[in-house]
Design a protein around this motif. Structure first.
Motif, short mmCIF file in Angstrom:
data_model
loop_
_atom_site.label_atom_id
_atom_site.label_comp_id
_atom_site.label_asym_id
_atom_site.label_seq_id
_atom_site.Cartn_x
_atom_site.Cartn_y
_atom_site.Cartn_z
N ASP A 47 9.31 -32.79 32.31
CA ASP A 47 8.61 -32.75 31.20
C ASP A 47 9.14 -31.74 30.08
N ARG A 48 9.55 -30.59 30.57
CA ARG A 48 10.08 -29.68 29.80
C ARG A 48 11.36 -30.02 29.25
N GLN A 49 12.35 -30.66 30.14
CA GLN A 49 13.50 -31.11 29.76
C GLN A 49 13.41 -32.25 28.65
N GLN A 50 12.59 -33.18 28.91
CA GLN A 50 12.39 -34.43 28.00
C GLN A 50 11.98 -33.71 26.76
N LEU A 51 11.00 -32.71 26.55
CA LEU A 51 10.62 -31.88 25.25
C LEU A 51 12.01 -31.49 24.73
N LEU A 52 12.43 -30.60 25.38
CA LEU A 52 13.95 -29.98 24.88
C LEU A 52 14.77 -31.02 24.35
N SER A 53 15.02 -32.42 25.18
CA SER A 53 16.05 -33.03 24.69
C SER A 53 15.64 -33.78 23.31
N MET A 54 14.26 -33.84 23.17
CA MET A 54 14.06 -34.48 21.63
C MET A 54 14.23 -33.86 20.82
N LEU A 55 14.49 -32.37 20.91
CA LEU A 55 15.18 -31.36 19.79
C LEU A 55 16.56 -31.93 19.32
N GLN A 76 11.46 -21.79 22.55
CA GLN A 76 10.71 -20.67 23.17
C GLN A 76 9.26 -21.19 23.45
N ARG A 77 8.72 -21.74 22.48
CA ARG A 77 7.40 -22.29 22.53
C ARG A 77 7.30 -23.30 23.80
N ILE A 78 8.31 -24.27 23.90
CA ILE A 78 8.12 -25.37 24.91
C ILE A 78 8.41 -24.60 26.26
N GLN A 79 8.90 -23.62 26.16
CA GLN A 79 9.25 -22.89 27.42
C GLN A 79 7.97 -22.30 28.00
N SER A 80 7.00 -21.70 26.84
CA SER A 80 6.11 -20.75 27.11
C SER A 80 4.71 -21.80 27.40
N LEU A 81 5.06 -22.98 27.29
CA LEU A 81 3.52 -23.79 27.52
C LEU A 81 3.25 -23.99 28.76
N GLU A 85 -1.02 -27.36 29.13
CA GLU A 85 -0.51 -27.80 27.69
C GLU A 85 0.52 -28.83 27.84
N LEU A 86 1.45 -28.49 28.82
CA LEU A 86 2.83 -29.55 28.76
C LEU A 86 2.07 -30.84 29.30
N ALA A 87 1.37 -30.79 30.18
CA ALA A 87 1.04 -32.30 30.55
C ALA A 87 0.13 -33.13 29.55
N GLN A 88 -0.72 -32.38 28.73
CA GLN A 88 -1.48 -32.98 27.65
C GLN A 88 -0.27 -33.45 26.51
N PHE A 89 0.49 -32.72 26.22
CA PHE A 89 1.53 -32.78 25.31
C PHE A 89 2.14 -34.16 25.66
N THR A 115 -2.20 -21.10 17.05
CA THR A 115 -1.92 -20.07 17.62
C THR A 115 -1.53 -18.77 16.72
N ASP A 116 -0.94 -18.97 15.85
CA ASP A 116 -0.47 -18.01 14.73
C ASP A 116 -1.86 -17.51 14.23
N LEU A 117 -2.94 -18.22 13.83
CA LEU A 117 -4.05 -17.86 13.25
C LEU A 117 -4.73 -16.99 14.36
N LEU A 118 -4.90 -17.26 15.48
CA LEU A 118 -5.58 -16.50 16.44
C LEU A 118 -4.73 -15.45 17.04
N CYS A 119 -3.66 -14.86 16.46
CA CYS A 119 -2.84 -13.83 16.77
C CYS A 119 -2.05 -14.07 18.16
N ALA A 120 -2.04 -15.22 18.74
CA ALA A 120 -1.41 -15.48 19.75
C ALA A 120 0.06 -15.56 19.67
N THR A 121 0.66 -16.11 18.64
CA THR A 121 2.06 -15.94 18.35
C THR A 121 2.30 -15.47 17.15
N ASP A 122 3.60 -15.25 16.68
CA ASP A 122 4.01 -14.75 15.19
C ASP A 122 5.18 -15.62 14.86
N ILE A 123 5.13 -16.88 14.46
CA ILE A 123 5.89 -17.72 14.43
C ILE A 123 6.25 -17.97 12.85
N PHE A 124 5.32 -18.28 12.00
CA PHE A 124 5.22 -18.36 10.79
C PHE A 124 4.66 -17.17 9.77
#
Length: 132
Positions: A47-55, A76-81, A85-89, A115-124
């Motif tokens: 599943d992770r490889q499939q998402l990464l190949s979509m990029l 990085q976000r795909i790797q940290s799912l 979350e990965l199954a749902q996505f 996740t940025d709003l909740l301070c879990a990440t700082d992407i944007f």
């Protein structure tokens, strides 16, 4: 007599060191791994490889560029799912129509913003944390 006393002490010292060495060896435990666990781990990797190949898709890259998101951040976000979350996505991805990949990417970006709003990440940089 002196040799005998030294020999006994040396023998006692060697016996004690042997016992200490044996006591420090961790006990190995073997258990059977079920087929379900192995298949689940393999599926998550696929599943992770499939998402990464979509990029690699040019349309996805253009959409990410238009939204101002770098590909490295998405990888990085795909790797940290988490597994859930990965199954749902991937379930949402499999249910989406063929042209819905862009919609899935937009959904992924909405998840990033939340996740940025909740301070879990700082992407944007334009999203401010609500807990500060």
């Amino acid at each position: 007599m002196f040799k005998r006393a030294v020999s006994r002490r040396l023998a006692a010292l060697l016996a004690a060191s042997q016992l200490l060495l044996v006591a420090q060896v961790p006990v190995a435990q073997a258990a059977m791994i079920g087929t379900a666990e192995v298949l689940q781990a393999q599926q998550q990797q696929v599943d992770r490889q499939q998402l990464l190949s979509m990029l690699e898709d040019r349309g996805v890259q253009d959409k990410l560029a238009s939204l101002g998101v770098e590909r490295d951040q998405v990888e990085q976000r795909i790797q940290s799912l988490t597994n859930a979350e990965l199954a749902q996505f991937n379930q949402q991805l499999s249910e989406a129509p063929a042209g819905g990949i862009i919609g899935i990417i937009v959904l992924f970006l909405v998840i990033f913003i939340i996740t940025d709003l909740l301070c879990a990440t700082d992407i944007f940089s334009f999203v401010k944390c609500i807990n500060r």
